[in-house]
Design a protein around this motif. Structure first.
Motif, PDB file in Angstrom:
ATOM      1  N   PRO A 162     -17.545 -77.698 -24.985  1.00 36.60           N
ATOM      2  CA  PRO A 162     -17.491 -77.364 -23.392  1.00 36.60           C
ATOM      3  C   PRO A 162     -16.047 -77.319 -22.996  1.00 36.60           C
ATOM      4  O   PRO A 162     -15.759 -76.362 -21.805  1.00 36.60           O
ATOM      5  CB  PRO A 162     -18.124 -78.424 -22.859  1.00 36.60           C
ATOM      6  CG  PRO A 162     -18.353 -79.624 -23.638  1.00 36.60           C
ATOM      7  CD  PRO A 162     -18.285 -78.938 -25.186  1.00 36.60           C
ATOM      8  N   LYS A 163     -15.265 -77.985 -23.419  1.00 38.09           N
ATOM      9  CA  LYS A 163     -13.808 -77.849 -22.836  1.00 38.09           C
ATOM     10  C   LYS A 163     -12.929 -76.418 -23.197  1.00 38.09           C
ATOM     11  O   LYS A 163     -12.286 -76.138 -22.521  1.00 38.09           O
ATOM     12  CB  LYS A 163     -12.991 -79.130 -23.493  1.00 38.09           C
ATOM     13  CG  LYS A 163     -13.250 -80.322 -22.885  1.00 38.09           C
ATOM     14  CD  LYS A 163     -12.248 -81.313 -23.616  1.00 38.09           C
ATOM     15  CE  LYS A 163     -12.636 -82.750 -23.171  1.00 38.09           C
ATOM     16  NZ  LYS A 163     -11.507 -83.642 -23.515  1.00 38.09           N
ATOM     17  N   LEU A 164     -13.661 -75.827 -24.360  1.00 41.33           N
ATOM     18  CA  LEU A 164     -13.150 -74.651 -24.655  1.00 41.33           C
ATOM     19  C   LEU A 164     -13.952 -73.512 -24.309  1.00 41.33           C
ATOM     20  O   LEU A 164     -13.733 -72.440 -24.447  1.00 41.33           O
ATOM     21  CB  LEU A 164     -13.092 -74.516 -26.207  1.00 41.33           C
ATOM     22  CG  LEU A 164     -12.258 -75.569 -26.921  1.00 41.33           C
ATOM     23  CD1 LEU A 164     -12.406 -75.198 -28.368  1.00 41.33           C
ATOM     24  CD2 LEU A 164     -10.909 -75.591 -26.446  1.00 41.33           C
ATOM     25  N   GLY A 165     -14.943 -73.686 -23.322  1.00 39.90           N
ATOM     26  CA  GLY A 165     -15.876 -72.927 -23.037  1.00 39.90           C
ATOM     27  C   GLY A 165     -17.106 -72.041 -23.822  1.00 39.90           C
ATOM     28  O   GLY A 165     -17.017 -70.791 -23.868  1.00 39.90           O
ATOM     29  N   THR A 166     -17.122 -72.666 -24.811  1.00 40.23           N
ATOM     30  CA  THR A 166     -17.870 -72.106 -26.040  1.00 40.23           C
ATOM     31  C   THR A 166     -19.407 -72.449 -25.903  1.00 40.23           C
ATOM     32  O   THR A 166     -20.088 -72.182 -26.819  1.00 40.23           O
ATOM     33  CB  THR A 166     -17.184 -72.268 -27.433  1.00 40.23           C
ATOM     34  OG1 THR A 166     -17.094 -73.942 -27.555  1.00 40.23           O
ATOM     35  CG2 THR A 166     -15.777 -71.640 -27.606  1.00 40.23           C
ATOM     36  N   ILE A 167     -19.805 -73.400 -25.146  1.00 39.98           N
ATOM     37  CA  ILE A 167     -20.964 -73.718 -24.694  1.00 39.98           C
ATOM     38  C   ILE A 167     -21.521 -72.953 -23.565  1.00 39.98           C
ATOM     39  O   ILE A 167     -21.000 -73.403 -22.501  1.00 39.98           O
ATOM     40  CB  ILE A 167     -21.330 -75.274 -24.842  1.00 39.98           C
ATOM     41  CG1 ILE A 167     -20.842 -75.885 -26.013  1.00 39.98           C
ATOM     42  CG2 ILE A 167     -22.867 -75.412 -24.468  1.00 39.98           C
ATOM     43  CD1 ILE A 167     -21.326 -77.355 -26.255  1.00 39.98           C
ATOM     44  N   VAL A 168     -22.319 -71.869 -23.697  1.00 38.75           N
ATOM     45  CA  VAL A 168     -22.598 -70.916 -22.303  1.00 38.75           C
ATOM     46  C   VAL A 168     -24.036 -70.739 -22.238  1.00 38.75           C
ATOM     47  O   VAL A 168     -24.509 -70.848 -23.253  1.00 38.75           O
ATOM     48  CB  VAL A 168     -21.619 -69.719 -22.382  1.00 38.75           C
ATOM     49  CG1 VAL A 168     -20.147 -70.144 -22.351  1.00 38.75           C
ATOM     50  CG2 VAL A 168     -22.098 -69.058 -23.482  1.00 38.75           C
ATOM     51  N   PRO A 169     -24.440 -70.637 -20.908  1.00 35.56           N
ATOM     52  CA  PRO A 169     -25.863 -70.291 -20.677  1.00 35.56           C
ATOM     53  C   PRO A 169     -26.065 -68.779 -21.529  1.00 35.56           C
ATOM     54  O   PRO A 169     -25.065 -68.119 -21.693  1.00 35.56           O
ATOM     55  CB  PRO A 169     -26.116 -70.224 -19.449  1.00 35.56           C
ATOM     56  CG  PRO A 169     -24.908 -70.963 -18.864  1.00 35.56           C
ATOM     57  CD  PRO A 169     -23.780 -70.857 -19.606  1.00 35.56           C
ATOM     58  N   GLN A 170     -27.381 -68.600 -21.485  1.00 36.88           N
ATOM     59  CA  GLN A 170     -27.729 -67.360 -22.453  1.00 36.88           C
ATOM     60  C   GLN A 170     -27.407 -66.268 -21.649  1.00 36.88           C
ATOM     61  O   GLN A 170     -27.246 -65.225 -22.026  1.00 36.88           O
ATOM     62  CB  GLN A 170     -29.103 -67.467 -22.648  1.00 36.88           C
ATOM     63  CG  GLN A 170     -29.623 -68.364 -23.758  1.00 36.88           C
ATOM     64  CD  GLN A 170     -31.104 -68.017 -24.311  1.00 36.88           C
ATOM     65  OE1 GLN A 170     -31.709 -67.357 -23.874  1.00 36.88           O
ATOM     66  NE2 GLN A 170     -31.347 -68.874 -25.242  1.00 36.88           N
ATOM     67  N   ASP A 171     -27.407 -66.276 -20.095  1.00 37.22           N
ATOM     68  CA  ASP A 171     -27.166 -65.210 -19.418  1.00 37.22           C
ATOM     69  C   ASP A 171     -25.811 -64.829 -19.197  1.00 37.22           C
ATOM     70  O   ASP A 171     -25.334 -63.486 -18.733  1.00 37.22           O
ATOM     71  CB  ASP A 171     -27.793 -65.308 -18.100  1.00 37.22           C
ATOM     72  CG  ASP A 171     -27.371 -66.788 -17.288  1.00 37.22           C
ATOM     73  OD1 ASP A 171     -26.699 -67.439 -17.917  1.00 37.22           O
ATOM     74  OD2 ASP A 171     -27.427 -66.834 -16.173  1.00 37.22           O
ATOM     75  N   GLU A 172     -24.915 -65.690 -19.680  1.00 35.42           N
ATOM     76  CA  GLU A 172     -23.411 -65.556 -19.677  1.00 35.42           C
ATOM     77  C   GLU A 172     -22.958 -65.321 -21.060  1.00 35.42           C
ATOM     78  O   GLU A 172     -21.801 -64.981 -21.431  1.00 35.42           O
ATOM     79  CB  GLU A 172     -22.676 -66.429 -18.946  1.00 35.42           C
ATOM     80  CG  GLU A 172     -23.123 -66.809 -17.690  1.00 35.42           C
ATOM     81  CD  GLU A 172     -22.325 -68.084 -16.978  1.00 35.42           C
ATOM     82  OE1 GLU A 172     -21.451 -68.790 -17.769  1.00 35.42           O
ATOM     83  OE2 GLU A 172     -22.886 -68.504 -16.005  1.00 35.42           O
ATOM     84  N   MET A 173     -23.869 -65.345 -22.224  1.00 30.80           N
ATOM     85  CA  MET A 173     -23.462 -65.368 -23.565  1.00 30.80           C
ATOM     86  C   MET A 173     -22.695 -63.984 -23.711  1.00 30.80           C
ATOM     87  O   MET A 173     -21.527 -63.869 -24.599  1.00 30.80           O
ATOM     88  CB  MET A 173     -24.737 -65.267 -24.411  1.00 30.80           C
ATOM     89  CG  MET A 173     -24.431 -65.517 -26.005  1.00 30.80           C
ATOM     90  SD  MET A 173     -23.470 -67.108 -26.253  1.00 30.80           S
ATOM     91  CE  MET A 173     -24.769 -67.946 -26.171  1.00 30.80           C
ATOM     92  N   LEU A 174     -23.122 -62.692 -23.492  1.00 31.68           N
ATOM     93  CA  LEU A 174     -22.527 -61.521 -24.049  1.00 31.68           C
ATOM     94  C   LEU A 174     -21.072 -61.506 -23.368  1.00 31.68           C
ATOM     95  O   LEU A 174     -20.113 -60.710 -23.859  1.00 31.68           O
ATOM     96  CB  LEU A 174     -23.358 -60.449 -23.473  1.00 31.68           C
ATOM     97  CG  LEU A 174     -24.828 -60.291 -24.175  1.00 31.68           C
ATOM     98  CD1 LEU A 174     -25.713 -59.241 -23.595  1.00 31.68           C
ATOM     99  CD2 LEU A 174     -24.610 -60.344 -25.697  1.00 31.68           C
ATOM    100  N   ASP A 175     -20.870 -61.836 -21.923  1.00 29.28           N
ATOM    101  CA  ASP A 175     -19.794 -61.629 -21.402  1.00 29.28           C
ATOM    102  C   ASP A 175     -18.750 -62.611 -22.165  1.00 29.28           C
ATOM    103  O   ASP A 175     -17.625 -62.220 -22.365  1.00 29.28           O
ATOM    104  CB  ASP A 175     -19.729 -62.143 -20.033  1.00 29.28           C
ATOM    105  CG  ASP A 175     -20.316 -61.251 -18.944  1.00 29.28           C
ATOM    106  OD1 ASP A 175     -20.419 -60.134 -19.597  1.00 29.28           O
ATOM    107  OD2 ASP A 175     -20.845 -61.486 -17.941  1.00 29.28           O
ATOM    108  N   ALA A 176     -19.287 -63.929 -22.648  1.00 25.38           N
ATOM    109  CA  ALA A 176     -18.314 -64.862 -23.191  1.00 25.38           C
ATOM    110  C   ALA A 176     -17.898 -64.331 -24.679  1.00 25.38           C
ATOM    111  O   ALA A 176     -16.822 -64.498 -25.164  1.00 25.38           O
ATOM    112  CB  ALA A 176     -18.914 -66.198 -23.319  1.00 25.38           C
ATOM    113  N   LEU A 177     -18.992 -63.450 -25.180  1.00 28.14           N
ATOM    114  CA  LEU A 177     -18.652 -62.917 -26.608  1.00 28.14           C
ATOM    115  C   LEU A 177     -17.428 -61.910 -26.460  1.00 28.14           C
ATOM    116  O   LEU A 177     -16.434 -61.918 -27.398  1.00 28.14           O
ATOM    117  CB  LEU A 177     -19.940 -62.316 -27.019  1.00 28.14           C
ATOM    118  CG  LEU A 177     -19.806 -61.274 -28.365  1.00 28.14           C
ATOM    119  CD1 LEU A 177     -19.275 -62.296 -29.569  1.00 28.14           C
ATOM    120  CD2 LEU A 177     -21.119 -60.873 -28.431  1.00 28.14           C
TER     121      LEU A 177
END
Length: 329
Positions: free
Chosen positions: A213-228
């Motif tokens: 979570p500190k690296l922002g790599t655990i994200v909700p499914q609705d934000e997954m594509l943006d994080a990708l």
């Protein structure tokens, strides 16, 4: 009485004479004993320009050496491929044609900022770790693995460029060795997948691939594509080492001065934003650090193949300073 005065005078002059002799004794320079010159700190704009100028100079020297020895090197390469080249290797004729039609290829070096902070990571709250998205990226592209139970989301992630995507089947494939850990450099996971990822934590953890979570790599499914998209475009992770130093690649030499400075501005604002309330290394056994302790101690800018680094004036990279990102002091 006179002899005592003379002895006293000699005793007073002896340290001065020793110092002068030490300064004048070595009248030569060598690789082992170079002439000492104290480093002077440069404003951040000047430091970036210095690093880029050194890159240009290195490229010109290498291009000149290439042109002087071009024929010999091309023939050596052609002879090697003719003797030991594989089936898919270029032919000697292709090597000669490539050298004749193309110029010397320049290496796009990474520019790194090393920031020494007044932090002791062994103390609670003084170990910084996180990620930031630089305005112009860091010049690197990463293969990303996406862990999700949603088959639709996994398909969309693969269409967007994810290296691998899936849920329990992907975890089983990693356990069995069918999916190589070297096929991706970053991971993303939805919160509901973390309990299942414990099965491969011993494989992912030592390589720094476990979602955090500190690296922002655990994200909700609705934000997954943006994080990708952010991870693939070069999301930068930072972390203090045991000496309290943060090292971060802030771009490539091809970015130019303006883009590198904008990336540095974003990095320094981020580091300032996560400044601990209580910080300072202090002395051994000292429980409290003085209120006037400095947060930034030193900063150096360097490049991949540079021989040294450029010391940066802290006033020009401290967001609380009136000289922040300025070239005049």
């Amino acid at each position: 009485m006179a002899s005592n005065l003379l002895r006293h005078a000699h005793a007073c002059l002896r340290p001065v004479a020793t110092t002068v002799a030490a300064q004048t004794r070595r009248g030569y320079k060598s690789r082992a004993h170079p002439e000492f010159t104290a480093k002077t700190a440069s404003p951040i704009i000047q430091a970036v320009q210095t690093i880029l100028a050194e890159m240009d100079e290195r490229h010109l020297r290498r291009a000149e050496r290439w042109e002087n020895n071009k024929e010999n090197r091309v023939e050596q390469r052609a002879a090697y491929l003719a003797r030991r080249g594989k089936a898919d290797a270029p032919t000697p004729e292709q090597v000669r044609e490539d050298a004749a039609n193309n110029e010397y290829r320049r290496m796009d070096e990474t520019v790194e900022l090393a920031l020494q902070l007044n932090l002791d990571p062994r103390k609670p709250g003084q170990s910084l770790r996180g990620s930031l998205a630089l305005p112009h990226g860091n010049g690197k592209a990463f293969a990303v693995a996406v862990f999700t139970d949603s088959e639709k989301l996994a398909e969309e992630a693969l269409e967007r460029g994810a290296a691998v995507a899936g849920g329990a089947s992907l975890i089983k494939s990693i356990q069995d060795g069918n999916t190589s850990l070297s096929s991706f450099q970053r991971t993303l996971a939805s919160p509901d997948m973390m309990s299942q990822l414990s099965a491969v934590a011993r494989l992912l953890g030592p390589r720094g691939l476990m979602p955090n979570p500190k690296l922002g790599t655990i994200v909700p499914q609705d934000e997954m594509l943006d994080a990708l998209q952010k991870q693939m475009s070069g999301m930068s992770n930072y972390r203090t080492d045991k000496e309290g130093i943060v090292r971060l690649g802030i771009g490539r030499g091809s970015f130019g001065t303006d883009k590198l400075l904008e990336n540095i501005r974003e990095m320094m604002n981020t580091i300032q934003g996560v400044k601990p309330e209580s910080f300072g290394k202090g002395k051994k056994g000292q429980k409290k650090v003085s209120k006037g302790a400095k947060y930034y101690l030193k900063a150096h800018l360097s490049s991949t193949q540079g021989k040294g680094s450029v010391m940066v004036d802290l006033r020009t990279i401290d967001p609380t300073s009136s000289f922040f990102m300025s070239d005049t002091l």
